[in-house]
Scaffold this active site. Structure first.
Site, mmCIF file in Angstrom:
data_model
loop_
_atom_site.group_PDB
_atom_site.id
_atom_site.type_symbol
_atom_site.label_atom_id
_atom_site.label_comp_id
_atom_site.label_asym_id
_atom_site.label_seq_id
_atom_site.Cartn_x
_atom_site.Cartn_y
_atom_site.Cartn_z
ATOM 1 N N HIS B 276 42.741 42.267 40.930
ATOM 2 C CA HIS B 276 41.634 43.161 41.262
ATOM 3 C C HIS B 276 40.317 42.628 40.680
ATOM 4 C CE1 HIS B 276 39.825 47.192 42.036
ATOM 5 N NE2 HIS B 276 39.069 46.811 41.025
ATOM 6 N N GLU B 277 40.329 42.386 39.370
ATOM 7 C CA GLU B 277 39.090 41.922 38.729
ATOM 8 C C GLU B 277 38.700 40.538 39.247
ATOM 9 O OE1 GLU B 277 37.507 44.180 37.400
ATOM 10 O OE2 GLU B 277 39.123 45.608 37.010
ATOM 11 N N HIS B 280 36.493 40.858 42.162
ATOM 12 C CA HIS B 280 35.100 41.053 41.718
ATOM 13 C C HIS B 280 34.500 39.733 41.217
ATOM 14 C CE1 HIS B 280 34.941 45.405 41.997
ATOM 15 N NE2 HIS B 280 35.980 45.578 41.192
ATOM 16 N N GLU B 306 33.708 46.530 45.508
ATOM 17 C CA GLU B 306 35.075 47.028 45.405
ATOM 18 C C GLU B 306 35.923 46.564 46.591
ATOM 19 O OE1 GLU B 306 35.836 48.277 42.629
ATOM 20 O OE2 GLU B 306 37.864 49.028 43.016
#
Lengths: 512, 512
Positions: B276-277, B280, B306
């Site tokens: 997830h990160e 980003h 996101e």
């Protein structure tokens, strides 16, 4: 802090403006300290460093502009007038004294020059690291030449009497000059070399082989984590990380960051680096909480600061009594590694003295000679006798002259230290001053805590820490280093106590 | 960036002043980002936090003052005049657009208010942590009440049409409002609950027990370190650390810092947080290098940001094809743990869907329901229908209503999220928007890279990354999110693609 209740209105108003500026400058410096920690502890990704250098440059310039602002000048005009200054309480007077010194030193320096210098040094740090790792001085030559040029210009802006290097010395140790230092150093050099000759002639060598074994780094970290709280370092007000060159930085009295260096092949590196930095850390944590965020936060001078690290690392940390308390713990942390080594053998081995190449790994006796070499090189560079391109050769010649050995590579020679990369000219002598101050302070502690040795053997480090807190740490920069050493020990700094201490220690270790 | 060669003199001069302000603001924001990273990744010692909060407050106030300065106002007056604005190149126009939005939003807010709010939130972060660890909402109530009061006041200063919460939504997703969101959410809620009902009725449950085993955290770290470069995250331009609540922050395009969370008892936590990160992080690293240090550095909006993390975590990271490529590596990193588990069983198990308490551990389907609860609470708090003291009860009632379960403690309920502690009201909807954007973007990618599934199964992530770089990442904030989604996918944001994607996925996983 006491109150300034009786101030005349214009003095009160100047003090208020002064305090406002001071807070802002100290906030900026706290943030810049964090960025420096991030850079120097290896936290900044390589591709982010150029952008970070620009940001550092911007905030450094802002800090500088506040320091030399008209408003600061006007405040200081009012607050340094004798009839006004004597109305202030001791803390405010000291805050004004610190600011005035900085103001006078820097008010003529163009802010663009400071900004350029910040950008240069932020980049130079990484160039130095690369040059060191590639063992190639030429990579670093251009940056270092620029840094030296800046230092010479700064010296002119700061102003000085006598040698231009005095301007830089005075940054780290107010009141120090080349004449005083030449005297202290020549005395110490002569006695050190005599003692080193006797040591080298002694048949009673410590068993240095006991450290010639690999010790797992995770186990070393555990041991370091174990001793820090015992030495009264508050891990809720600080932390321990790793870096190539260990350092300590106090961002506030509640956030003191230290680094150490773990070498699998030499367990001494981390233990004594950690104790060294812990000495600095205790000082920063111990400054009176009311001084936090003011100009008198932090240590009285670099030399006094270094006395605290040297005291803990060497005078306490290399004593038989210290290891009387800790030796069983050490053996438990490094099972089997020291089973065959007696406490006495261990203690003699950590006090081995012999000429070596790397300053930070040098022993307590020869260390001072490493400093004298750097001092002479800095004096020569700033005075214009030396050029940067010749440094590898000059370095090696001086190593031969002082220590009788020559580095085979520049990484083990002229490239070994971080200091020049951040422009820390005038800083190195502090390390030796630290040893001088530490021995003189230790002499006083031993008079005031007569069972000093037993206190250490019992692990009652809070008693020692209490004494340091009461007599030195709490004061921060309230006193000048010159005033502080007289207040604490009753006399001015001299080489007598260090010479005595070294002679006594090495007489025992080498059975001279 | 293209050149602005034909500017009239006063436009050129305004652009120069604007650029100077922009650089300074971005330098400050870079440093503030580093301080936030230090705080939120747990690096700041407890006793240093109050002093750090003051320093953050000081620099935040300076940044704010630059943003709303007369000089900025004057520059923007010149640069936003239509006849001048159209002279600018696309990048400069976008930089002006971003600045103008911020300027209009904040110019009426007293700088003291921003400063107070920064100090409040820096402290509230640690109060939240304490309340969460002690499971005691009352500790947090006072801070949160103050934060909500500030948010209501900010909304008034920002200005809005309709609901005051629109002012806060607009901070994170320009152009978004309660009406649009209610529509998107009601559509999605209905389909989600229908799908969840069918899932819960299915006899074909994935074997969630395969994750009910302890896996050594050091091994988990190794696996995370192994996948990051494969996913094209550049570790020379970023780093991965740990924190209670994983996050990513781009200090510059060359220094992107992510954190993850390792749970010994659930290996999925770190793997999917890291992916997830990383989504980003890739976005921040991928912005055009020329935009670094300008107002168009970083992502187009929180929702678009996101979408990048959700795309990597869910659409790529929970696919059969992804694990077709990585499953043997996973088994090699965690020997014996998955020996008895087939690739298909593993893939079904990471796509398990069932109501749960903790948002960050929720599955892809129920996650959106967690967001809707927070959205309604925020809307109610800002609109004045709810009071902070009632939040634990309101929270639990809504959990029951949306997900059919009730937390037994506030730590598993209303205290679980960091966001309110930093005043991130209006932020939560971005997570759900991220899912919506991601599904819509994925639909387009699959049309443009027809062998998309095979590309992933082959581990050719650079092809996917290349598409994202070319179509989204490189642009930073050059386009508004509304323009960008139309440019990329050919239509405005709608719920159709997410609903389709979820129905397809869960039909397969649960054999509906």
């Amino acid at each position: 802090m006491s109150e300034n209740q009786t101030l005349l209105p214009d003095v009160a108003s100047a003090l208020e403006s002064f305090t406002h500026l001071e807070q802002k400058i100290m906030h900026y410096q706290q943030l810049l300290g964090l960025v420096q920690w991030d850079l120097q502890s290896g936290g900044t990704p390589r591709k982010g460093q150029a952008s970070r250098a620009e940001a550092i440059g911007a905030l450094t310039a802002d800090t500088f502009e506040l320091f030399v602002s008209e408003e600061m000048g006007a405040c200081l005009d009012v607050l340094t007038k004798p009839e006004n200054n004597q109305q202030l309480d001791a803390e405010s007077r000291a805050r004004v004294r610190v600011a005035k010194k900085e103001y006078d030193k820097t008010k003529n320096i163009p802010s663009s020059m400071n900004r350029e210098f910040s950008v240069l040094t932020a980049k130079a740090h990484h160039i130095w690291e690369e040059a060191r790792s590639k063992n190639q001085f030429s990579l670093y030559e251009e940056s270092l030449t620029k840094i030296v040029d800046f230092q010479r210009q700064f010296a002119e802006y700061y102003g000085y009497e006598g040698h231009p290097y005095n301007a830089l010395l005075n940054n780290y140790e107010p009141g120090l000059n080349v004449e005083k230092l030449d005297l202290l150093f020549s005395d110490l050099r002569q006695k050190t070399i005599q003692l080193l000759d006797r040591i080298q002639a002694s048949p009673h060598k410590p068993q240095k082989e006991i450290f010639e074994q690999k010790i797992n780094i995770e186990q070393q970290k555990e041991f370091n984590k174990f001793i820090l709280p015992k030495l009264n370092f508050d891990l809720d007000a600080g932390r321990l990380d790793e870096s190539v060159h260990p350092f300590a930085i106090g961002l506030s009295t509640g956030d003191v960051r230290m680094t150490t260096r773990y070498l699998e092949e030499d367990v001494r590196s981390a233990i004594f680096s950690t104790m060294h930095e812990c000495g600095h850390g205790l000082y920063e944590q111990g400054v009176h909480a009311d001084y936090n965020g003011t100009f008198i936060q932090g240590g009285a001078s670099m030399g006094i600061h270094e006395s605290q690290s040297r005291f803990l690392e060497n005078i306490v940390g290399r004593s038989l009594e210290f290891w009387t308390y800790f030796y069983e713990d050490l053996k438990a942390h490094f099972p089997q590694h020291f089973d065959q080594v007696s406490l006495e053998e261990f203690t003699r081995a950590i006090n081995l003295s012999e000429p070596s190449l790397i300053r930070v790994e040098a022993d307590e006796l020869t260390y001072n000679l490493h400093i004298m070499i750097r001092y002479e090189i800095e004096k020569g560079l700033i005075g214009g006798q030396y050029e940067v391109k010749d440094l590898p050769q000059i370095w090696n010649e001086k190593m031969q002259d002082y220590l009788g050995i020559t580095p085979s590579t520049d990484s083990e020679g002229v490239l070994q230290d971080v200091h020049w990369s951040f422009g820390g000219f005038g800083y190195f002598p502090s390390y030796c001053l630290g040893n001088l101050y530490a021995a003189q302070i230790a002499h006083t502690i031993k008079q005031q805590i007569p069972d000093f040795d037993q206190v250490i053997a019992n692990g009652e480090f809070d008693k020692i820490r209490g004494w340091l807190l009461e007599n030195i740490h709490q004061y921060g920069k309230l006193y000048t280093p010159g005033d502080l050493i007289v207040k604490v020990t009753g006399e001015e700094l001299n080489a007598k106590y260090l010479v005595e201490y070294l002679e006594q220690k090495y007489t025992e270790v080498y059975k001279l």
